[in-house]
Design a protein around this motif. Structure first.
Motif, PDB file in Angstrom:
ATOM      1  N   SER A 177     -13.600  12.583   4.137  1.00 19.06           N
ATOM      2  CA  SER A 177     -12.347  12.705   4.876  1.00 19.06           C
ATOM      3  C   SER A 177     -11.243  11.897   4.212  1.00 19.06           C
ATOM      4  O   SER A 177     -10.116  12.385   4.020  1.00 19.06           O
ATOM      5  N   TRP A 178     -11.581  10.648   3.824  1.00 16.33           N
ATOM      6  CA  TRP A 178     -10.560   9.826   3.178  1.00 16.33           C
ATOM      7  C   TRP A 178     -10.170  10.423   1.818  1.00 16.33           C
ATOM      8  O   TRP A 178      -8.990  10.430   1.457  1.00 16.33           O
ATOM      9  N   ALA A 179     -11.136  10.924   1.068  1.00 10.92           N
ATOM     10  CA  ALA A 179     -10.846  11.519  -0.241  1.00 10.92           C
ATOM     11  C   ALA A 179      -9.898  12.717  -0.092  1.00 10.92           C
ATOM     12  O   ALA A 179      -8.945  12.884  -0.876  1.00 10.92           O
ATOM     13  N   LEU A 180     -10.152  13.558   0.896  1.00 11.22           N
ATOM     14  CA  LEU A 180      -9.277  14.703   1.133  1.00 11.22           C
ATOM     15  C   LEU A 180      -7.875  14.241   1.522  1.00 11.22           C
ATOM     16  O   LEU A 180      -6.869  14.820   1.086  1.00 11.22           O
ATOM     17  N   TYR A 181      -7.816  13.208   2.310  1.00 12.10           N
ATOM     18  CA  TYR A 181      -6.552  12.611   2.726  1.00 12.10           C
ATOM     19  C   TYR A 181      -5.773  12.106   1.504  1.00 12.10           C
ATOM     20  O   TYR A 181      -4.564  12.342   1.359  1.00 12.10           O
ATOM     21  N   PHE A 182      -6.466  11.449   0.598  1.00 13.83           N
ATOM     22  CA  PHE A 182      -5.844  10.918  -0.623  1.00 13.83           C
ATOM     23  C   PHE A 182      -5.345  12.048  -1.529  1.00 13.83           C
ATOM     24  O   PHE A 182      -4.231  12.012  -2.056  1.00 13.83           O
ATOM     25  N   ILE A 183      -6.182  13.077  -1.686  1.00 13.37           N
ATOM     26  CA  ILE A 183      -5.818  14.221  -2.530  1.00 13.37           C
ATOM     27  C   ILE A 183      -4.571  14.921  -1.990  1.00 13.37           C
ATOM     28  O   ILE A 183      -3.697  15.360  -2.742  1.00 13.37           O
TER      29      ILE A 183
ATOM     30  N   LEU B 195      12.062   8.389  12.224  1.00 12.83           N
ATOM     31  CA  LEU B 195      12.151   9.288  11.071  1.00 12.83           C
ATOM     32  C   LEU B 195      11.952   8.543   9.756  1.00 12.83           C
ATOM     33  O   LEU B 195      11.417   9.108   8.789  1.00 12.83           O
ATOM     34  N   LEU B 196      12.327   7.280   9.714  1.00 12.21           N
ATOM     35  CA  LEU B 196      12.120   6.494   8.496  1.00 12.21           C
ATOM     36  C   LEU B 196      10.629   6.303   8.195  1.00 12.21           C
ATOM     37  O   LEU B 196      10.258   6.033   7.048  1.00 12.21           O
ATOM     38  N   GLU B 197       9.779   6.442   9.209  1.00  8.57           N
ATOM     39  CA  GLU B 197       8.337   6.352   8.991  1.00  8.57           C
ATOM     40  C   GLU B 197       7.867   7.395   7.979  1.00  8.57           C
ATOM     41  O   GLU B 197       6.837   7.221   7.327  1.00  8.57           O
TER      42      GLU B 197
ATOM     43  N   PRO C 209       3.258   9.232   1.617  1.00 13.15           N
ATOM     44  CA  PRO C 209       2.330   9.233   0.467  1.00 13.15           C
ATOM     45  C   PRO C 209       1.410   8.017   0.420  1.00 13.15           C
ATOM     46  O   PRO C 209       0.389   8.036  -0.276  1.00 13.15           O
ATOM     47  N   PHE C 210       1.774   6.967   1.152  1.00 16.13           N
ATOM     48  CA  PHE C 210       1.010   5.725   1.079  1.00 16.13           C
ATOM     49  C   PHE C 210       0.038   5.551   2.242  1.00 16.13           C
ATOM     50  O   PHE C 210      -0.730   4.586   2.275  1.00 16.13           O
ATOM     51  N   LEU C 211       0.058   6.485   3.196  1.00 12.84           N
ATOM     52  CA  LEU C 211      -0.791   6.349   4.381  1.00 12.84           C
ATOM     53  C   LEU C 211      -2.288   6.297   4.053  1.00 12.84           C
ATOM     54  O   LEU C 211      -3.025   5.529   4.660  1.00 12.84           O
TER      55      LEU C 211
END
Length: 356
Positions: free
Chosen positions: A275-281, A318-320, A325-327
């Motif tokens: 799940s994390w890998a897919l999130y990163f990709i 909205l600034l969030e 990309p860093f989440l």
């Protein structure tokens, strides 16, 4: 890299379609509901919640419930005194039995003591605006549901809160299309333990919190059990009526989300890693190659739609989006903590049955 781009494009495309559906179909609480005669019990499990109760309990006391009860779950602070000062009935929680999770045991005790036809379980950090109780009970009665679960609007204030808590909205709204609730299968369920509104008969028929006594992700399991018992399950967004400040800082967010993450992934380390890998990709990798710009635009659109649906459209909200990309990197400590053999919450440690 082309294959990874295609994977990310498929993920983002599916999530954008789901968000478009939810933009039109996901129910929002509305003020001015007309409640048919019902005895309503407002039930608040509380362990070391003096600060949240001081802020939020007075508004709950003004909602017009038949009774407001706080279960003091063996707190080491002034939880009980604060609740009594606000006018709530206070129950002294008994020691946690073997095989139970703390919140489930607290809610079970509250349900046994409550006298209402409608049982409203709400966390101490949830903020109820005037008319919110009428709105949720009206939703329960109008839908004919056995359970209505509400997702409060995130009311983050500090930067630390904004790093991870918006993911709660994203997970629900981009992965679960609201029409899926009409599917009879109990697996087609979602719920949020911050606000759970039951008809008493539906609560008892589903087994209540006793039926999920060992679950840390008890809310989703309760939703499935209610639906599996033949009752209808309904969801709603809190909109302007119900909000929440879940965690006051980034470290608190890491601990809180790590508690629930294993349950979302079948208690499997391998699934969490995938799940994390897919999130990163999907969200981070596009930063590092020249063909990633369309993916970044799609990811920002996803975040914008989530905030449009929930009503979180102030400039700070909205600034969030700039964090998008860093989440995955910010979430990495959550995944690491969730992979431990034990999880800790509210001063209690729970052993986890982990699978590879």
């Amino acid at each position: 890299m082309k294959l990874l781009n295609r994977v990310a494009a498929v993920v983002l495309g599916a999530k954008l379609v789901t968000l478009a559906v939810n933009l039109v179909t996901f129910p929002r609480l509305k003020p001015g509901g007309r409640v048919k005669a019902a005895r309503v019990s407002l039930l608040i499990p509380a362990r070391n919640e003096e600060g949240n109760l001081a802020r939020n309990l007075p508004a709950l006391m003004r909602q017009g419930a038949s009774e407001v009860m706080v279960l003091d779950d063996q707190s080491s602070d002034a939880t009980a005194a604060v609740a009594r000062a606000a006018g709530a009935a206070v129950l002294a929680g008994t020691p946690l039995p073997a095989g139970w999770r703390g919140k489930n045991w607290a809610c079970h005790q509250l349900a046994r003591a409550a006298r209402g036809d409608v049982l409203v379980f709400t966390d101490a950090d949830v903020q109820w605006s005037p008319g919110a109780l009428d709105a949720v009970v009206t939703q329960l009665q109008d839908t004919g549901a056995g359970l209505v679960s509400v997702f409060p609007r995130q009311r983050n204030e500090s930067m630390g809160e904004r790093l991870l808590t918006p993911l709660v909205d994203n997970v629900l709204l981009s992965l679960f299309p609201a029409p899926l609730l009409r599917v009879p299968s109990a697996a087609a369920s979602a719920a949020n333990g911050q606000v759970m509104v039951f008809r008493r008969e539906a609560y008892q028929q589903s087994g209540g919190h006793a039926g999920v006594r060992g679950e840390l992700l008890e809310d989703v399991q309760l939703g499935r059990k209610v639906k599996g018992s033949g009752e209808r399950l309904a969801l709603a967004l809190g909109a302007d009526l119900i909000g929440v400040r879940m965690y006051g800082s980034y470290p608190q967010s890491v601990v809180g989300f790590a508690k629930s993450l294993p349950g979302f992934h079948g208690n499997s380390r391998a699934v969490m890693l995938a799940s994390w890998a897919l999130y990163f990709i999907t969200y981070t990798l596009p930063l590092f190659h020249r063909h990633g710009r369309p993916l970044l635009v799609a990811a920002l659109l996803e975040g914008l739609l989530v905030r449009r649906i929930t009503g979180r459209t102030k400039p700070a909200d909205l600034l969030e989006l700039l964090l998008t990309p860093f989440l995955p990197l910010l979430a990495l400590p959550v995944f690491q903590r969730a992979s431990r053999k034990e999880v800790e919450w509210k001063g209690r440690k729970y052993a986890q049955d982990r699978r590879l």
